[in-house]
Design an enzyme around this catalytic site. Structure first.
Site, PDB file in Angstrom:
ATOM      1  N   GLY A 130      50.981  28.722  37.183  1.00 25.09           N
ATOM      2  CA  GLY A 130      50.087  29.589  36.422  1.00 25.09           C
ATOM      3  C   GLY A 130      50.670  30.946  36.078  1.00 25.09           C
ATOM      4  N   TYR A 158      42.163  30.306  34.326  1.00 24.72           N
ATOM      5  CA  TYR A 158      41.680  31.675  34.073  1.00 24.72           C
ATOM      6  C   TYR A 158      42.035  32.108  32.653  1.00 24.72           C
ATOM      7  CZ  TYR A 158      41.607  36.800  34.224  1.00 24.72           C
ATOM      8  OH  TYR A 158      41.373  38.126  33.949  1.00 24.72           O
ATOM      9  N   ARG A 185      56.072  42.169  34.971  1.00 24.40           N
ATOM     10  CA  ARG A 185      54.694  42.410  34.546  1.00 24.40           C
ATOM     11  C   ARG A 185      54.593  43.838  34.015  1.00 24.40           C
ATOM     12  NH1 ARG A 185      54.895  37.843  35.157  1.00 24.40           N
ATOM     13  NH2 ARG A 185      53.579  36.417  36.338  1.00 24.40           N
ATOM     14  N   PHE A 209      36.358  46.447  40.335  1.00 26.65           N
ATOM     15  CA  PHE A 209      37.436  47.442  40.296  1.00 26.65           C
ATOM     16  C   PHE A 209      37.447  48.239  38.983  1.00 26.65           C
ATOM     17  CE2 PHE A 209      42.093  47.683  39.030  1.00 26.65           C
ATOM     18  CZ  PHE A 209      42.298  48.927  39.598  1.00 26.65           C
TER      19      PHE A 209
HETATM   20  P1  NAD Z   1      36.623  42.481  39.819  1.00 27.87           P
HETATM   21  O1  NAD Z   1      36.580  41.139  40.477  1.00 27.87           O
HETATM   22  O2  NAD Z   1      36.809  43.669  40.667  1.00 27.87           O
HETATM   23  O3  NAD Z   1      35.309  42.680  38.930  1.00 27.87           O
HETATM   24  C1  NAD Z   1      34.578  41.622  38.385  1.00 27.87           C
HETATM   25  C2  NAD Z   1      33.110  41.879  38.742  1.00 27.87           C
HETATM   26  O4  NAD Z   1      32.319  40.835  38.157  1.00 27.87           O
HETATM   27  C3  NAD Z   1      32.855  41.836  40.253  1.00 27.87           C
HETATM   28  O5  NAD Z   1      32.203  43.033  40.643  1.00 27.87           O
HETATM   29  C4  NAD Z   1      31.959  40.625  40.458  1.00 27.87           C
HETATM   30  O6  NAD Z   1      31.025  40.816  41.511  1.00 27.87           O
HETATM   31  C5  NAD Z   1      31.313  40.503  39.090  1.00 27.87           C
HETATM   32  N1  NAD Z   1      30.853  39.145  38.772  1.00 27.87           N
HETATM   33  C6  NAD Z   1      31.524  37.972  38.953  1.00 27.87           C
HETATM   34  N2  NAD Z   1      30.759  36.956  38.566  1.00 27.87           N
HETATM   35  C7  NAD Z   1      29.587  37.476  38.114  1.00 27.87           C
HETATM   36  C8  NAD Z   1      28.404  36.922  37.586  1.00 27.87           C
HETATM   37  N3  NAD Z   1      28.257  35.596  37.436  1.00 27.87           N
HETATM   38  N4  NAD Z   1      27.409  37.750  37.225  1.00 27.87           N
HETATM   39  C9  NAD Z   1      27.533  39.102  37.373  1.00 27.87           C
HETATM   40  N5  NAD Z   1      28.632  39.686  37.880  1.00 27.87           N
HETATM   41  C10 NAD Z   1      29.648  38.885  38.244  1.00 27.87           C
HETATM   42  O7  NAD Z   1      37.767  42.402  38.706  1.00 27.87           O
HETATM   43  P2  NAD Z   1      38.336  43.550  37.760  1.00 27.87           P
HETATM   44  O8  NAD Z   1      39.787  43.627  38.042  1.00 27.87           O
HETATM   45  O9  NAD Z   1      37.510  44.764  37.818  1.00 27.87           O
HETATM   46  O10 NAD Z   1      38.178  42.849  36.335  1.00 27.87           O
HETATM   47  C11 NAD Z   1      37.117  43.187  35.445  1.00 27.87           C
HETATM   48  C12 NAD Z   1      37.311  42.409  34.153  1.00 27.87           C
HETATM   49  O11 NAD Z   1      38.544  42.779  33.544  1.00 27.87           O
HETATM   50  C13 NAD Z   1      37.353  40.891  34.324  1.00 27.87           C
HETATM   51  O12 NAD Z   1      36.711  40.298  33.229  1.00 27.87           O
HETATM   52  C14 NAD Z   1      38.836  40.570  34.290  1.00 27.87           C
HETATM   53  O13 NAD Z   1      39.074  39.261  33.834  1.00 27.87           O
HETATM   54  C15 NAD Z   1      39.327  41.621  33.303  1.00 27.87           C
HETATM   55  N6  NAD Z   1      40.753  41.947  33.484  1.00 27.87           N
HETATM   56  C16 NAD Z   1      41.148  42.638  34.605  1.00 27.87           C
HETATM   57  C17 NAD Z   1      42.496  42.950  34.747  1.00 27.87           C
HETATM   58  C18 NAD Z   1      43.000  43.715  35.942  1.00 27.87           C
HETATM   59  O14 NAD Z   1      44.223  43.911  36.027  1.00 27.87           O
HETATM   60  N7  NAD Z   1      42.161  44.196  36.845  1.00 27.87           N
HETATM   61  C19 NAD Z   1      43.430  42.525  33.787  1.00 27.87           C
HETATM   62  C20 NAD Z   1      42.972  41.794  32.694  1.00 27.87           C
HETATM   63  C21 NAD Z   1      41.622  41.541  32.543  1.00 27.87           C
END
Ligand code: NAD
Length: 313
Positions: free
Chosen positions: A268, A139, A207, A11
Site C-alpha cells: 500500500g 484508503y 514523503r 488531529f
Molecule cells: P484523525 O483520525 O485524527 O481524524 C479523523 C476524525 O474523524 C477522528 O476524530 C474520528 O473520530 C472522526 N471520525 C471517524 N469516523 C467518523 C464517523 N463515522 N463519523 C464522525 N466522525 C468520524 O485523522 P486526521 O489526520 O486529522 O485526518 C483528517 C482528515 O484529513 C481525514 O479525512 C484524512 O483522510 C485526511 N488527511 C489527513 C492527512 C494527514 O496527514 N493527517 C493527510 C491526507 C488526508
C-alpha cells in the site's frame, strides 16, 4: 462565516477548528470520537458527538452553516488493507451522506480533505493535480471515490466544492495508536525513549511532510477563496524527505540516537511522493512557512506527549 467540521475532534480538525474560531468564525464540530479527542478544542467551538453517516443528525448540525469541512474518515493506509469494507462505509458512505444532507438543508460550500495517497506510484515527481490517480490501497480508493462523489453530486445539487489532496501532515496533537501509527510522532517518541525503530523497505522511500499550521492555512484559504471552487488542489510542503533522512532529523532534534531495524516493505505504500505546489500557489496564494527541521522542533516543544520526563517506549 459559520462552519461545520466533520471529524473535527481529530488531529487536523482540532487545529483547523481552533484556527477558525481564533480568526473570528463560528465553528461546530461533529465527530463520533472513534479516534478524536474533543478536550483539545477551543471553548468557543460547539462540539457534538455523532456519526457522519447519519443524515438526520447531519440535518440538525447543518442548520445555518455556510461551509462544511469534511474530515471525518478512517485514516490509516495499512489498516485499510485489513478492513476495506469499514473504510468504504465511513469514507465513501460518509461523504455521500454529507452531500445529500447538504442538498436537503441548502448548505452551499464544502471542502473535502482528500489525500495525496490517491496519486499512488507515478512515473515522475513532484506530483501535480493533472496526473492520473493510481491508488494503491483501499484508503486511497476511498479518497478518490469521495472526490468523484464530491464533484458529481456538487454539480447535480448546485454545491460549491473543493478537494484538497493533503500530504503527510504532522504536528502537535497527532495520536500515536499502538498499531498503524503515523511515522513522525512514532519516530520522535522512539528517539526520546532511546528505543529502536523498524523501517519497512529500504528507507529510501520519500514523503512530503507538512507542518500542521501550514496545512491549516491551506485548508482555511480553500474555504474562503472563490477561485478554489471545482478545483482539486495539493496541500504539501513541496519538500521531498526520505525515511532515512527523517530518522536523521528526528534524532538531531531529540538529541538521542535511534537504533534502526529494517523489515520487508509494507503493502500500500509508494516509493516517492512529493507535492507540486504550483496550483496551490496560484489559486490560494499558498506558501508553506515551516520546514521539516523547524516543524520537528515545534512538535517537540509544543506537544505534551513528548515531555521528556514522561516519554516511555
Ligand atoms: P484523525 O483520525 O485524527 O481524524 C479523523 C476524525 O474523524 C477522528 O476524530 C474520528 O473520530 C472522526 N471520525 C471517524 N469516523 C467518523 C464517523 N463515522 N463519523 C464522525 N466522525 C468520524 O485523522 P486526521 O489526520 O486529522 O485526518 C483528517 C482528515 O484529513 C481525514 O479525512 C484524512 O483522510 C485526511 N488527511 C489527513 C492527512 C494527514 O496527514 N493527517 C493527510 C491526507 C488526508
Amino acid at each position: 462565516m459559520r462552519f461545520l467540521i466533520t471529524g473535527g475532534a481529530g488531529f487536523l480538525g482540532v487545529a483547523l477548528a481552533n484556527h477558525l474560531v481564533a480568526t473570528g468564525h463560528h465553528v461546530r464540530v461533529l465527530d463520533d470520537l472513534s479516534a478524536g479527542d474533543p478536550s483539545r478544542l477551543d471553548g468557543r467551538v460547539l462540539f457534538s458527538r455523532g456519526d457522519v453517516r447519519n443524515v438526520p443528525v447531519l440535518w440538525t448540525h447543518l442548520q445555518d452553516v455556510e461551509c462544511v469541512f469534511h474530515l471525518a474518515a478512517r485514516v490509516a493506509v495499512s489498516e485499510s488493507i485489513l478492513y476495506p469494507q469499514e473504510y468504504n462505509d465511513v469514507n465513501v458512505g460518509g461523504t455521500v451522506a454529507l452531500l445529500a444532507a447538504m442538498r436537503d438543508v441548502g448548505v452551499p460550500r464544502v471542502v473535502l480533505a482528500s489525500s495525496a495517497t490517491v496519486y499512488g506510484e507515478q512515473p515522475s515527481q513532484p506530483v501535480h493535480e493533472g496526473m492520473r490517480p493510481n491508488p494503491g490501497s483501499p484508503y486511497a480508493v476511498t479518497k478518490i471515490a469521495a472526490e468523484h462523489y464530491l464533484f458529481t453530486l456538487s454539480k447535480l445539487y448546485g454545491l460549491q466544492a473543493v478537494a484538497l489532496r493533503i500530504f503527510n501532515a504532522y504536528g502537535p496533537g497527532q495520536r500515536i495508536p499502538p498499531a498503524h501509527a503515523p511515522v513522525v510522532p512514532l519516530f520522535l517518541k522512539r528517539a526520546l525513549g532511546g528505543g529502536s525503530l523498524v523501517i519497512h523497505g529500504s528507507g529510501r522511500q520519500s514523503r512530503d511532510f507538512i507542518y500542521i499550521d501550514d496545512a491549516v492555512r491551506g485548508m482555511a484559504a480553500a474555504s474562503l477563496t472563490d477561485a478554489a471552487v471545482d478545483q482539486i488542489i495539493n496541500i504539501g510542503s513541496g519538500e521531498e524527505t526520505t525515511l532515512k533522512d527523517l530518522v536523521r532529523r528526528v534524532t538531531a532534534v531529540a538529541g538521542r540516537e535511534l537504533s534502526v531495524l529494517t523489515n520487508d516493505a509494507q503493502n500500500g505504500g509508494v516509493s516517492r511522493l512529493v507535492a507540486d505546489l504550483v496550483k496551490a500557489r496560484q489559486v490560494l496564494g499558498f506558501q508553506p512557512q515551516i520546514n521539516l527541521s523547524e516543524g520537528l522542533k515545534l512538535l517537540l516543544e509544543k506537544d505534551p506527549q513528548f515531555d521528556r520526563k514522561r516519554v516511555v517506549i
